[in-house]
Scaffold this motif. Sequence first.
Motif, mmCIF file in Angstrom:
data_model
loop_
_atom_site.group_PDB
_atom_site.id
_atom_site.type_symbol
_atom_site.label_atom_id
_atom_site.label_comp_id
_atom_site.label_asym_id
_atom_site.label_seq_id
_atom_site.Cartn_x
_atom_site.Cartn_y
_atom_site.Cartn_z
ATOM 1 N N GLN A 35 0.823 -1.204 0.000
ATOM 2 C CA GLN A 35 0.000 0.000 0.000
ATOM 3 C C GLN A 35 0.864 1.263 0.000
ATOM 4 O OE1 GLN A 35 -2.922 0.125 3.158
ATOM 5 N NE2 GLN A 35 -3.029 2.357 3.121
ATOM 6 N N TYR A 36 1.936 1.254 0.787
ATOM 7 C CA TYR A 36 2.826 2.419 0.870
ATOM 8 C C TYR A 36 3.958 2.353 -0.153
ATOM 9 C CZ TYR A 36 0.556 3.767 5.248
ATOM 10 O OH TYR A 36 -0.358 4.158 6.190
ATOM 11 N N ASN A 37 4.047 1.216 -0.823
ATOM 12 C CA ASN A 37 5.076 1.020 -1.852
ATOM 13 C C ASN A 37 6.491 1.234 -1.299
ATOM 14 O OD1 ASN A 37 5.984 0.371 -4.440
ATOM 15 N ND2 ASN A 37 6.022 2.509 -5.089
ATOM 16 N N CYS A 38 6.714 0.711 -0.113
ATOM 17 C CA CYS A 38 8.040 0.804 0.498
ATOM 18 C C CYS A 38 8.141 -0.220 1.623
ATOM 19 C CB CYS A 38 8.299 2.213 1.050
ATOM 20 S SG CYS A 38 7.187 2.664 2.396
ATOM 21 N N ALA A 39 9.360 -0.528 2.003
ATOM 22 C CA ALA A 39 9.586 -1.467 3.100
ATOM 23 C C ALA A 39 9.381 -0.756 4.440
ATOM 24 C CB ALA A 39 10.995 -2.038 3.023
ATOM 25 N N LEU A 40 8.689 -1.423 5.353
ATOM 26 C CA LEU A 40 8.476 -0.879 6.689
ATOM 27 C C LEU A 40 9.438 -1.490 7.704
ATOM 28 C CD1 LEU A 40 4.564 -0.870 6.748
ATOM 29 C CD2 LEU A 40 6.110 0.989 6.101
ATOM 30 N N PHE A 41 9.945 -2.664 7.376
ATOM 31 C CA PHE A 41 10.891 -3.352 8.253
ATOM 32 C C PHE A 41 12.103 -3.818 7.455
ATOM 33 C CE2 PHE A 41 6.751 -3.945 10.252
ATOM 34 C CZ PHE A 41 7.006 -3.602 11.581
ATOM 35 N N GLU A 42 13.232 -3.842 8.122
ATOM 36 C CA GLU A 42 14.439 -4.414 7.544
ATOM 37 C C GLU A 42 14.668 -5.774 8.195
ATOM 38 O OE1 GLU A 42 17.366 -0.725 6.479
ATOM 39 O OE2 GLU A 42 17.197 -1.298 8.593
ATOM 40 N N ARG A 43 14.819 -6.803 7.386
ATOM 41 C CA ARG A 43 15.076 -8.134 7.907
ATOM 42 C C ARG A 43 16.575 -8.353 8.026
ATOM 43 N NH1 ARG A 43 10.173 -6.635 5.527
ATOM 44 N NH2 ARG A 43 8.542 -8.144 6.072
ATOM 45 N N LYS A 44 17.032 -8.678 9.230
ATOM 46 C CA LYS A 44 18.445 -8.953 9.459
ATOM 47 C C LYS A 44 18.571 -10.271 10.211
ATOM 48 C CE LYS A 44 20.093 -4.202 9.390
ATOM 49 N NZ LYS A 44 20.892 -3.152 10.079
ATOM 50 N N GLY A 45 18.739 -11.354 9.426
ATOM 51 C CA GLY A 45 18.806 -12.681 10.042
ATOM 52 C C GLY A 45 17.490 -13.026 10.701
ATOM 53 N N ASN A 46 17.543 -13.311 12.000
ATOM 54 C CA ASN A 46 16.327 -13.671 12.737
ATOM 55 C C ASN A 46 15.658 -12.456 13.390
ATOM 56 O OD1 ASN A 46 16.595 -16.427 12.183
ATOM 57 N ND2 ASN A 46 18.036 -16.696 13.889
ATOM 58 N N SER A 47 16.224 -11.284 13.190
ATOM 59 C CA SER A 47 15.660 -10.083 13.814
ATOM 60 C C SER A 47 15.184 -9.099 12.755
ATOM 61 C CB SER A 47 16.701 -9.415 14.714
ATOM 62 O OG SER A 47 17.796 -8.965 13.947
ATOM 63 N N ILE A 48 14.365 -8.151 13.164
ATOM 64 C CA ILE A 48 13.869 -7.114 12.264
ATOM 65 C C ILE A 48 14.033 -5.754 12.922
ATOM 66 C CG2 ILE A 48 12.205 -8.605 11.092
ATOM 67 C CD1 ILE A 48 10.018 -7.315 12.827
ATOM 68 N N GLN A 49 14.103 -4.729 12.096
ATOM 69 C CA GLN A 49 14.159 -3.350 12.563
ATOM 70 C C GLN A 49 13.231 -2.507 11.707
ATOM 71 O OE1 GLN A 49 18.246 -2.161 12.273
ATOM 72 N NE2 GLN A 49 18.830 -3.056 14.238
ATOM 73 N N LEU A 50 12.716 -1.442 12.281
ATOM 74 C CA LEU A 50 11.899 -0.515 11.508
ATOM 75 C C LEU A 50 12.791 0.284 10.561
ATOM 76 C CD1 LEU A 50 9.587 0.840 14.313
ATOM 77 C CD2 LEU A 50 8.755 -0.209 12.208
ATOM 78 N N THR A 51 12.304 0.480 9.343
ATOM 79 C CA THR A 51 12.989 1.403 8.432
ATOM 80 C C THR A 51 12.675 2.829 8.879
ATOM 81 O OG1 THR A 51 11.105 1.501 6.929
ATOM 82 C CG2 THR A 51 12.744 -0.233 6.522
ATOM 83 N N VAL A 52 13.276 3.798 8.250
ATOM 84 C CA VAL A 52 13.003 5.198 8.599
ATOM 85 C C VAL A 52 11.532 5.517 8.375
ATOM 86 C CG1 VAL A 52 13.489 7.606 8.003
ATOM 87 C CG2 VAL A 52 15.359 5.941 8.086
ATOM 88 N N ILE A 53 10.993 5.055 7.250
ATOM 89 C CA ILE A 53 9.567 5.285 6.963
ATOM 90 C C ILE A 53 8.706 4.521 7.959
ATOM 91 C CG2 ILE A 53 7.727 4.926 5.259
ATOM 92 C CD1 ILE A 53 9.793 5.415 3.077
ATOM 93 N N GLY A 54 9.102 3.293 8.258
ATOM 94 C CA GLY A 54 8.362 2.497 9.232
ATOM 95 C C GLY A 54 8.331 3.153 10.595
#
Length: 291
Positions: A35-54
């Motif tokens: 819907q927002y046409n962008c990533a909201l989370f960054e996947r790093k191995g078994n963990s995730i982080q919010l992107t700047v937009i997220g």
Amino acid sequence: MFLEVAANLSFSKAAKALYISQPAISRHIHLLEGQYNCALFERKGNSIQLTVIGENIYNYLLEAKEIERKIEYEVSTLKLESEASGKLKLGASTTVSLYIIPGILSSFHQTMPKIDIQVINRNTENILTALLNKHIDVGIVEVENKINMVNYDYFTSDKVIAVCAAKSYLAKKGTLSLEELKKTPVALREIGSGTLTALTRELTRNNISVSSLNAKVRLGGTEALKNFILADLSLGFLPQKAVIKELLNGDLVEVHIENLEIKRDFFFLTRLGENFDLIRKFVRFSQRYIP
């Protein structure tokens, strides 16, 4: 769903909290990212982080939820205070949540029965973090060092006293010198607890470090420490309010430590600039409740 994932930074924890499957959570996030046409989370191995937009979306949604909650309370209060509805999240240290706040909550609920109050019990160290992260509305803890981002309102005071089981050899002594204390087997609370912080502060004033004590065990939680002392022969430092019944029943005996008086003050903590009337009302009610 997005808020739960963002708060926990975990799809599995969000699924568990919402009682739905993890694939359902993943599908929802995927649709939202489309819907927002962008990533909201960054996947790093078994963990995730919010992107700047997220992160931005997360903060906006938190603000929106806060506004919605205030609107619900304000509108319902205009009708009749006893009919006011809303939610209030409290974070309290062990002593407060177990021995002080229950009676206040019961009395407050009789005045405003439609207010949903949630209480989380954490040690002092974690309450401030939860408040600043907006996971709770009000913190109730002992305060040693004040910071600029928080308002502090005095609530009540308590003592931390040394106690032992009635069967302990220490019960016959009644009083210990500070030198005797260093040789006495003691049970302590975990690092981060307000009780241990208060004890450490007063010992330091007498040029004694906690590490110099003969600590048999460290226990997380007031009740765990109290139950250990009841079963053991060692000395324990506990909030006075936590052992009133046991002292009256004769199961525990207070042991006086010469030149050591441990008093601590509890404060309401709220975020600087917070203007939610329900928070102010609860704080004032609680201050009047305590004699």
